[in-house]
Design a protein around this motif. Structure first.
Motif, PDB file in Angstrom:
ATOM      1  N   GLY A 150       8.158  14.544 -45.341  1.00 14.82           N
ATOM      2  CA  GLY A 150       7.754  14.531 -43.948  1.00 14.82           C
ATOM      3  C   GLY A 150       8.792  15.243 -43.116  1.00 14.82           C
ATOM      4  O   GLY A 150       9.971  15.315 -43.489  1.00 14.82           O
TER       5      GLY A 150
ATOM      6  N   ALA B 164       1.400  14.346 -36.369  1.00 15.42           N
ATOM      7  CA  ALA B 164       1.781  13.560 -35.195  1.00 15.42           C
ATOM      8  C   ALA B 164       2.233  14.487 -34.072  1.00 15.42           C
ATOM      9  O   ALA B 164       2.916  15.480 -34.300  1.00 15.42           O
TER      10      ALA B 164
ATOM     11  N   TRP C  55       4.204   5.692 -38.503  1.00 14.71           N
ATOM     12  CA  TRP C  55       4.969   6.871 -38.099  1.00 14.71           C
ATOM     13  C   TRP C  55       6.183   6.456 -37.296  1.00 14.71           C
ATOM     14  O   TRP C  55       6.094   5.585 -36.415  1.00 14.71           O
TER      15      TRP C  55
ATOM     16  N   SER D 297      -4.459   4.957 -37.390  1.00 10.32           N
ATOM     17  CA  SER D 297      -3.287   5.825 -37.420  1.00 10.32           C
ATOM     18  C   SER D 297      -2.309   5.406 -38.509  1.00 10.32           C
ATOM     19  O   SER D 297      -2.015   4.219 -38.661  1.00 10.32           O
TER      20      SER D 297
ATOM     21  N   GLU E  34       5.996   8.695 -46.800  1.00  7.13           N
ATOM     22  CA  GLU E  34       5.019   8.767 -45.717  1.00  7.13           C
ATOM     23  C   GLU E  34       5.658   8.740 -44.341  1.00  7.13           C
ATOM     24  O   GLU E  34       5.358   9.561 -43.485  1.00  7.13           O
ATOM     25  N   ALA E  35       6.552   7.774 -44.086  1.00  6.42           N
ATOM     26  CA  ALA E  35       7.122   7.597 -42.755  1.00  6.42           C
ATOM     27  C   ALA E  35       8.643   7.576 -42.835  1.00  6.42           C
ATOM     28  O   ALA E  35       9.240   7.104 -43.804  1.00  6.42           O
TER      29      ALA E  35
ATOM     30  N   SER F  64       3.491  14.721 -42.342  1.00  7.74           N
ATOM     31  CA  SER F  64       3.932  14.284 -43.671  1.00  7.74           C
ATOM     32  C   SER F  64       2.899  14.736 -44.686  1.00  7.74           C
ATOM     33  O   SER F  64       1.695  14.740 -44.406  1.00  7.74           O
TER      34      SER F  64
ATOM     35  N   SER G 226      -0.782  13.441 -42.776  1.00  8.51           N
ATOM     36  CA  SER G 226      -0.832  12.997 -41.376  1.00  8.51           C
ATOM     37  C   SER G 226      -0.142  14.025 -40.488  1.00  8.51           C
ATOM     38  O   SER G 226       0.782  14.732 -40.926  1.00  8.51           O
TER      39      SER G 226
ATOM     40  N   VAL H  97      -1.283  10.162 -33.688  1.00  6.96           N
ATOM     41  CA  VAL H  97      -0.918  10.242 -35.100  1.00  6.96           C
ATOM     42  C   VAL H  97      -2.226  10.198 -35.877  1.00  6.96           C
ATOM     43  O   VAL H  97      -2.922   9.184 -35.882  1.00  6.96           O
TER      44      VAL H  97
ATOM     45  N   TRP I 115       9.551   8.428 -35.189  1.00  6.89           N
ATOM     46  CA  TRP I 115      10.172   9.670 -34.765  1.00  6.89           C
ATOM     47  C   TRP I 115      11.677   9.620 -35.024  1.00  6.89           C
ATOM     48  O   TRP I 115      12.283   8.551 -34.974  1.00  6.89           O
TER      49      TRP I 115
END
Length: 385
Positions: free
Chosen positions: A105, A6, A380, A377, A136-137, A100, A4, A17, A382
């Protein structure tokens, strides 16, 4: 493989994303944001090279690249019931980039400086926050390294987040200054991974193009951005790459043709033999389209494929007949490297879209914002300042 990408607050990319696949094709009308998407990925790669601030400066500085629309675009603005207008901001101004992959990521947050007015560099953007995580996130449980202001903390072998830097300046990234094989191995791994990404958006084919001139050659596993070392790159493929694929790519695009690399007084030069001609053609005699296709062969058949290859409008100056061979060449390259391809050529996009492991995005503008319909999406988060 990158799973992914972003971006937030960069030109017309207010908040995107995107999931990526082995081949990701980006199309859209002029002005829809294709170039902005390409530049944002390249800007993210520049972080690992320590060039993010200077790259933004070449684009006119942070204020020139920030999203220029309202912080929130309401439903009534989209429907035309009320005019598009700004409201009192509820969040800080920032440009955020991240990605990621299958292991880690990374994300970075760049913002406006808070200076005392004495420095001539008060308009330089500052790196406000960075994060590296596993999975992933980003969450508070999987963060490996983080940067807030001048402080960098890293997860140590005992499971504690300990400071490794306390005075990192605002224009330096933890990616370049805190990566260490002993205390921050994951940062080092990610930095080198990002540094190996390759971008091509200006392969010159004009009469004065560097690739048309014989020059000293050395083993070349990555064609230069202007194509100056074309002959050396093609010879490298012939010697340590896959010469059969090279011959097939030339034959596929130009039936009955073949290329030869000749060295005269130490200078490497590409010669092209074409059916019906009594002598080979030198690169100075080739059409722009033929020259560009040879450059693309050198890019896509590199003997050491990068983890990510990003191409911006490779079809420029190509005859429509060459788009199908180019699609096959991209598909061949994608067996060993992940490809992001930005293109105006719908024929090329349609051909690649039917391949396994391909995603296609059609960009469009809505109230100045780049939008993509029907995108699922990924999750995600930040990093916090």
């Amino acid at each position: 493989m990158i799973l992914s990408f972003a971006v937030s607050g960069y030109r017309s990319l207010r908040n995107l994303v995107l999931p990526l696949d082995r081949v990701t094709v980006v199309t859209g009308a002029n002005g829809s944001g294709k170039s902005s998407l390409y530049r944002s990925i390249r800007l993210l790669a520049d972080v690992a090279q320590g060039r993010a601030i200077s790259s933004l400066a070449r684009e006119g500085g942070l204020t020139s690249t920030l999203w220029a629309g309202p912080e929130i675009i309401s439903r009534t603005m989209k429907s035309g019931e009320v005019p598009v207008q700004g409201t009192r901001r509820t969040s800080v101004v920032s440009l955020k980039l991240g990605f990621s992959d299958e292991d880690y990521g990374y994300a970075i947050d760049l913002g406006l400086p808070v200076g005392d007015g004495t420095s001539f560099f008060n308009s330089d953007p500052e790196i406000k926050a960075e994060a590296l995580w596993a999975g992933e996130a980003l969450t508070r449980h999987n963060e490996i390294a983080s940067r807030n202001g001048p402080s960098v903390r890293v997860l140590n072998g005992q499971g504690y987040r300990v400071p490794v830097m306390r005075n990192l300046v605002s224009f330096d990234s933890m990616m370049t200054h805190a990566a260490d094989p002993r205390d921050a191995l994951e940062l080092l791994v990610m930095r080198e991974r990002m540094r190996s990404w390759r971008f091509y958006d200006h392969l010159r084919t004009d009469l004065d193009a560097p690739g048309r001139v014989p020059r000293i050659g050395t083993r070349t596993i990555a064609l230069s951005g202007d194509g100056a070392d074309l002959a050396a790159a093609l010879r490298t493929i012939q010697e340590i790459g896959n010469p059969r694929l090279l011959d097939e790519a030339v034959e596929d695009a130009f039936p009955g043709s073949r290329i030869e690399i000749r060295v005269t007084d130490g200078l490497f030069e590409v010669l092209m033999y074409q059916h019906g001609l009594l002598r080979p053609l030198r690169t100075s005699e080739l059409s722009d389209g033929t020259m560009r296709y040879l450059l693309l062969i050198a890019v896509l058949l590199t003997p050491r494929p990068p983890p990510l290859l990003v191409l911006n409008e490779p079809e420029t100056s190509l005859h429509p007949r060459l788009l199908e061979p180019l699609g096959r060449l991209v598909a061949t390259a994608a067996e060993k490297t992940q490809v992001i391809l930005v293109t105006h050529a719908h024929q090329l996009a349609d051909q690649l879209a039917i391949c396994d492991g391909c995603l296609r995005y059609e960009l469009r503008k809505e109230l100045g914002e780049t939008v993509i319909d029907d995108v699922d999406s990924p999750r995600w988060n930040w990093p916090k300042r």
